[in-house]
Design a protein around this motif. Structure first.
Motif, PDB file in Angstrom:
ATOM      1  N   PRO A  52       0.574  -3.605   3.652  1.00  0.00           N
ATOM      2  CA  PRO A  52      -0.573  -2.833   2.854  1.00  0.00           C
ATOM      3  C   PRO A  52      -0.975  -1.480   3.618  1.00  0.00           C
ATOM      4  CG  PRO A  52      -0.937  -5.134   3.048  1.00  0.00           C
ATOM      5  CD  PRO A  52       0.191  -4.966   4.039  1.00  0.00           C
ATOM      6  N   ALA A  53      -1.088  -1.436   4.810  1.00  0.00           N
ATOM      7  CA  ALA A  53      -1.362  -0.198   5.529  1.00  0.00           C
ATOM      8  C   ALA A  53      -0.474   0.781   5.436  1.00  0.00           C
ATOM      9  CB  ALA A  53      -1.820  -0.420   7.161  1.00  0.00           C
ATOM     10  N   ALA A  54       0.997   0.556   5.523  1.00  0.00           N
ATOM     11  CA  ALA A  54       2.147   1.422   5.183  1.00  0.00           C
ATOM     12  C   ALA A  54       1.941   1.992   3.897  1.00  0.00           C
ATOM     13  CB  ALA A  54       3.307   0.774   5.628  1.00  0.00           C
ATOM     14  N   GLY A  55       1.484   1.222   2.969  1.00  0.00           N
ATOM     15  CA  GLY A  55       1.493   1.650   1.552  1.00  0.00           C
ATOM     16  C   GLY A  55       0.458   2.819   1.357  1.00  0.00           C
ATOM     17  N   TRP A  56      -0.649   2.544   2.124  1.00  0.00           N
ATOM     18  CA  TRP A  56      -1.552   3.457   1.992  1.00  0.00           C
ATOM     19  C   TRP A  56      -1.204   4.755   2.824  1.00  0.00           C
ATOM     20  CZ3 TRP A  56      -4.390   5.812   6.143  1.00  0.00           C
ATOM     21  CH2 TRP A  56      -5.325   6.328   5.977  1.00  0.00           C
ATOM     22  N   ALA A  57      -0.615   4.607   3.914  1.00  0.00           N
ATOM     23  CA  ALA A  57      -0.199   5.692   4.907  1.00  0.00           C
ATOM     24  C   ALA A  57       0.919   6.528   3.865  1.00  0.00           C
ATOM     25  CB  ALA A  57       0.421   5.371   6.080  1.00  0.00           C
ATOM     26  N   ALA A  58       1.826   5.857   3.157  1.00  0.00           N
ATOM     27  CA  ALA A  58       2.675   6.554   2.511  1.00  0.00           C
ATOM     28  C   ALA A  58       2.145   7.545   1.379  1.00  0.00           C
ATOM     29  CB  ALA A  58       3.803   5.819   1.681  1.00  0.00           C
ATOM     30  N   ASP A  59       0.911   7.073   0.770  1.00  0.00           N
ATOM     31  CA  ASP A  59       0.072   7.845  -0.285  1.00  0.00           C
ATOM     32  C   ASP A  59      -0.490   8.937   0.302  1.00  0.00           C
ATOM     33  OD1 ASP A  59       1.098   6.350  -2.409  1.00  0.00           O
ATOM     34  OD2 ASP A  59      -0.689   4.926  -2.422  1.00  0.00           O
ATOM     35  N   ARG A  60      -0.983   8.734   1.464  1.00  0.00           N
ATOM     36  CA  ARG A  60      -2.104   9.873   2.055  1.00  0.00           C
ATOM     37  C   ARG A  60      -0.743  10.889   2.899  1.00  0.00           C
ATOM     38  NH1 ARG A  60      -6.964  10.440   4.008  1.00  0.00           N
ATOM     39  NH2 ARG A  60      -7.354  11.707   5.554  1.00  0.00           N
ATOM     40  N   TRP A  61       0.209  10.448   3.324  1.00  0.00           N
ATOM     41  CA  TRP A  61       0.939  11.288   4.184  1.00  0.00           C
ATOM     42  C   TRP A  61       2.334  11.739   3.717  1.00  0.00           C
ATOM     43  CZ3 TRP A  61      -1.359   7.826   8.204  1.00  0.00           C
ATOM     44  CH2 TRP A  61      -2.712   8.278   8.647  1.00  0.00           C
ATOM     45  N   GLY A  62       2.625  11.000   2.581  1.00  0.00           N
ATOM     46  CA  GLY A  62       4.027  10.788   2.113  1.00  0.00           C
ATOM     47  C   GLY A  62       5.146  10.082   2.841  1.00  0.00           C
ATOM     48  N   GLY A 312       8.836   2.496  -9.621  1.00  0.00           N
ATOM     49  CA  GLY A 312       8.771   4.095  -9.440  1.00  0.00           C
ATOM     50  C   GLY A 312       8.770   4.596 -10.713  1.00  0.00           C
ATOM     51  N   ALA A 313       9.374   4.333 -11.836  1.00  0.00           N
ATOM     52  CA  ALA A 313       9.377   5.031 -12.945  1.00  0.00           C
ATOM     53  C   ALA A 313       8.261   4.827 -13.682  1.00  0.00           C
ATOM     54  CB  ALA A 313      10.451   4.266 -13.955  1.00  0.00           C
ATOM     55  N   ALA A 314       7.334   3.904 -13.471  1.00  0.00           N
ATOM     56  CA  ALA A 314       6.033   3.736 -14.071  1.00  0.00           C
ATOM     57  C   ALA A 314       4.943   4.451 -13.193  1.00  0.00           C
ATOM     58  CB  ALA A 314       5.856   2.211 -14.306  1.00  0.00           C
ATOM     59  N   GLY A 315       5.231   4.941 -12.354  1.00  0.00           N
ATOM     60  CA  GLY A 315       4.141   5.912 -11.531  1.00  0.00           C
ATOM     61  C   GLY A 315       3.681   4.880 -10.327  1.00  0.00           C
ATOM     62  N   ALA A 316       3.962   3.927 -10.092  1.00  0.00           N
ATOM     63  CA  ALA A 316       3.470   3.027  -9.093  1.00  0.00           C
ATOM     64  C   ALA A 316       3.152   3.960  -7.817  1.00  0.00           C
ATOM     65  CB  ALA A 316       4.472   1.796  -8.589  1.00  0.00           C
ATOM     66  N   SER A 317       2.138   3.709  -7.080  1.00  0.00           N
ATOM     67  CA  SER A 317       1.541   4.403  -5.756  1.00  0.00           C
ATOM     68  C   SER A 317       2.559   3.829  -4.884  1.00  0.00           C
ATOM     69  CB  SER A 317       0.360   4.495  -5.781  1.00  0.00           C
ATOM     70  OG  SER A 317      -0.113   2.878  -5.528  1.00  0.00           O
ATOM     71  N   GLY A 318       2.403   4.278  -3.728  1.00  0.00           N
ATOM     72  CA  GLY A 318       2.964   3.374  -2.151  1.00  0.00           C
ATOM     73  C   GLY A 318       2.052   2.014  -2.217  1.00  0.00           C
ATOM     74  N   ARG A 319       0.986   2.272  -2.413  1.00  0.00           N
ATOM     75  CA  ARG A 319       0.089   0.941  -1.965  1.00  0.00           C
ATOM     76  C   ARG A 319       0.453  -0.151  -3.035  1.00  0.00           C
ATOM     77  NH1 ARG A 319      -5.866   3.520  -2.156  1.00  0.00           N
ATOM     78  NH2 ARG A 319      -4.549   4.961  -3.423  1.00  0.00           N
ATOM     79  N   ARG A 320       0.858   0.212  -4.365  1.00  0.00           N
ATOM     80  CA  ARG A 320       1.205  -0.836  -5.442  1.00  0.00           C
ATOM     81  C   ARG A 320       2.723  -1.318  -5.076  1.00  0.00           C
ATOM     82  NH1 ARG A 320      -3.000   1.096  -7.655  1.00  0.00           N
ATOM     83  NH2 ARG A 320      -4.081   0.173  -9.561  1.00  0.00           N
ATOM     84  N   LEU A 321       3.444  -0.273  -4.611  1.00  0.00           N
ATOM     85  CA  LEU A 321       4.877  -0.782  -4.136  1.00  0.00           C
ATOM     86  C   LEU A 321       4.862  -1.810  -3.196  1.00  0.00           C
ATOM     87  CD1 LEU A 321       6.571   2.687  -4.462  1.00  0.00           C
ATOM     88  CD2 LEU A 321       7.272   0.735  -5.670  1.00  0.00           C
ATOM     89  N   SER A 322       3.926  -1.323  -2.049  1.00  0.00           N
ATOM     90  CA  SER A 322       3.758  -2.298  -0.827  1.00  0.00           C
ATOM     91  C   SER A 322       3.101  -3.698  -1.280  1.00  0.00           C
ATOM     92  CB  SER A 322       2.762  -1.748   0.241  1.00  0.00           C
ATOM     93  OG  SER A 322       1.781  -1.488  -0.236  1.00  0.00           O
ATOM     94  N   THR A 323       2.177  -3.685  -2.174  1.00  0.00           N
ATOM     95  CA  THR A 323       1.691  -4.925  -2.657  1.00  0.00           C
ATOM     96  C   THR A 323       2.844  -5.793  -3.284  1.00  0.00           C
ATOM     97  OG1 THR A 323      -0.493  -3.956  -3.145  1.00  0.00           O
ATOM     98  CG2 THR A 323       0.309  -6.102  -4.330  1.00  0.00           C
ATOM     99  N   VAL A 324       3.820  -5.200  -4.335  1.00  0.00           N
ATOM    100  CA  VAL A 324       4.889  -6.031  -4.684  1.00  0.00           C
ATOM    101  C   VAL A 324       5.687  -6.371  -3.525  1.00  0.00           C
ATOM    102  CG1 VAL A 324       6.817  -6.167  -6.095  1.00  0.00           C
ATOM    103  CG2 VAL A 324       4.525  -4.900  -7.085  1.00  0.00           C
TER     104      VAL A 324
END
Length: 390
Positions: A52-62, A312-324
Motif C-alpha cells: 500500500p505504501a509503495a502504491g502511494w509513493a508511485a502516485d506521488r513520485w512516479g 492500467g487501461a482503465a486509469g488505475a492509480s498506483g494505489r489501486r494497482l497495489s491494492t489489487v
C-alpha cells in the motif's frame, strides 16, 4: 521499453538468488521445517505490508523514481538474511527484505503499465516472460556456484552487488512515466472503484493460488501419487515452468487478437482442463499428468498480465494497482498452506481439486469484470485499450 524489460529479468534473477540460497541458510542455522516456515512468513508479511505504501509513493513520485531506489536496495538487502548470525536477526532481515521486495513489485507493475500506455499495445506478458527467464538464469548460476563449492554468504553478497549495479545502470536509462489515461469507471475521477478492485484482487488470488499449486505440488504429486522417481518428478515441474514461459512470450499477441476477456476465459478453461487431466492421471498414468501440468502452465501464464493491463487501461492509480496486487499475492502466499492442510486431512489428489475449481472460477468470473473496465468511446461505441477488441 528495454530498460523496463531488463528490470524484470534482473528481478527474476534476484528472486532466484534468494530462493536458491535458502537451503544453505537452513543448513547453517539448522532451522528445520517450522522455523523455515516462520522465515518465509516474515518475508511474506514484509511484502504485503509494503505494497500500500509503495502504491502511494508511485502516485506521488512516479514509478521511475521508485524503481530507481527500490531495485538496487532490494538487491543489496539480499546479503542480510544469509549473513544473519541467529534466528531472530534472520527474521528481522527477511522482513526487511520483504518490505523492499513488495515495494519493488509495485514499482515494476506501475512502470509496466506506463510502458504499455506509451506503446499502445500489449507488452506486459513479455515482461513477465523475461522475469521467468531471469529466474531460471539466477537459479542456475546459484546452483552451479554452490555445487562448485562457493560459500553461500559470499556468493549471495557478490551476486546482490552485481544485480544492484545492473539495476543502477538500467535505471538511468528509464524514460519518463506515461500520464494515466482518463479514468473510465467512477465519477470521482480516480479510475476503477473499490468493488472492481476487490473482484480483480480475488481473481488474481485465485490465479496465483492455482499457479502456486503447480509450482509447489506438481513434482510431489508425481512422486507420491504416481510413483515417479525423483528425477522424473522434477521434470513435471520443469514441463509446467517451460509451458508457462513460452506462453508468456506469446501472451501479448494472443491478447491483441482475442481481447482481454476472451483471453482470460480461454486461459481459465485451459488451466481447469489441465488440472482435470492431473486428477485423472492416477488412472491413466504419468503421461496424462505431464499433459495436464503443461496445460495448467499455458493457462495460468497470462492471467495476471491481463489483469494489470486492464487496470492500467482503465486509469488505475498506483494505489489501486497495489491494492489489487496485495489481495492477489495474499492468495498466492496462502495457497501452499491451503493445499498442504487439505492434503494432510484427506489426500493430495483431493487437495488439487481446489486449484482446478479456482481455474474455472477465473474463467467464469474474470471476463465480465474485464469487460466492465473497458473504455467505450467514439460514435460506434468501440472498445479501446491495450488488448481489447470488439
Amino acid at each position: 521499453m528495454k530498460p523496463t524489460i531488463a528490470h524484470y529479468a534482473l528481478t527474476g534473477a534476484l528472486n532466484a538468488l534468494w530462493g536458491a540460497s535458502l537451503p544453505a541458510t537452513d543448513a547453517r542455522l539448522d532451522l528445520g521445517e517450522a522455523r523455515l516456515g516462520t522465515l518465509l512468513l516474515a518475508l511474506s508479511l514484509g511484502v504485503l505490508a509494503a505494497m500500500p505504501a509503495a502504491g502511494w509513493a508511485a502516485d506521488r513520485w512516479g514509478a521511475r523514481r521508485l524503481l530507481r531506489v527500490t531495485a538496487p536496495a532490494t538487491a543489496l538487502a539480499l546479503a542480510a538474511p544469509v549473513a544473519a548470525p541467529g534466528f531472530t536477526s534472520l527474521l528481522a532481515a527477511a522482513f526487511g527484505l520483504g518490505l523492499l521486495m513488495g515495494a519493488l513489485n509495485v514499482a515494476l507493475t506501475v512502470r509496466a503499465v506506463a510502458v504499455e500506455r506509451l506503446r499502445r499495445k500489449p507488452v506486459i506478458s513479455l515482461m513477465h516472460g523475461m522475469w521467468t527467464l531471469g529466474a531460471v538464469a539466477g537459479g542456475a548460476a546459484t546452483a552451479a556456484a554452490l555445487h562448485a563449492g562457493a560459500e553461500a554468504r559470499w556468493f549471495v553478497a557478490v551476486g546482490g552487488l552485481a544485480l544492484a549495479l545492473g539495476f543502477a545502470a538500467t535505471g538511468r536509462r528509464l524514460g519518463p512515466d506515461a500520464p494515466p489515461p482518463a479514468p473510465t469507471e467512477n465519477v470521482a475521477g480516480k479510475g476503477p472503484g473499490m468493488g472492481a478492485l476487490v473482484l480483480l484482487g480475488v481473481i488474481g488470488a485465485a490465479a496465483f493460488l492455482t499457479e502456486g499449486a503447480a509450482t509447489d505440488w506438481a513434482g510431489i504429486h508425481a512422486r507420491r501419487v504416481l510413483g515417479a522417481d525423483p528425477a522424473t518428478a522434477s521434470l513435471v515441474y520443469t514441463a509446467f515452468f517451460a509451458a508457462m514461459t513460452a506462453m508468456r512470450f506469446a501472451g501479448d499477441a494472443v491478447r491483441t487478437r482475442l481481447g482481454a476477456a476472451t483471453t482470460v476465459l480461454a486461459a481459465g478453461v485451459t488451466a481447469s482442463a489441465g488440472y482435470a487431466l492431473v486428477l485423472l492421471s492416477p488412472l491413466t498414468g504419468l503421461g496424462t499428468a505431464f499433459a495436464g501440468w503443461i496445460l495448467a502452465g499455458i493457462g495460468m501464464a497470462v492471467v495476471w498480465p491481463v489483469v494489470t493491463s486492464a487496470l492500467g487501461a482503465a486509469g488505475a492509480s498506483g494505489r489501486r494497482l497495489s491494492t489489487v496486487g496485495a489481495i492477489s499475492y495474499g492468495g498466492g502466499l496462502a495457497g501452499p498452506a491451503v493445499i498442504g492442510f487439505t492434503a494432510s486431512a484427506s489426500s493430495l489428489s483431493a487437495a488439487l481439486v481446489i486449484p482446478a475449481a479456482l481455474a474455472l472460477v477465473v474463467a467464469l468470473a474474470a471476463p465480465p469484470v474485464l469487460r466492465a473496465l473497458t473504455t467505450v468511446d467514439g460514435p460506434q461505441g468501440r472498445r479501446t485499450g491495450p488488448g481489447y477488441v470488439t
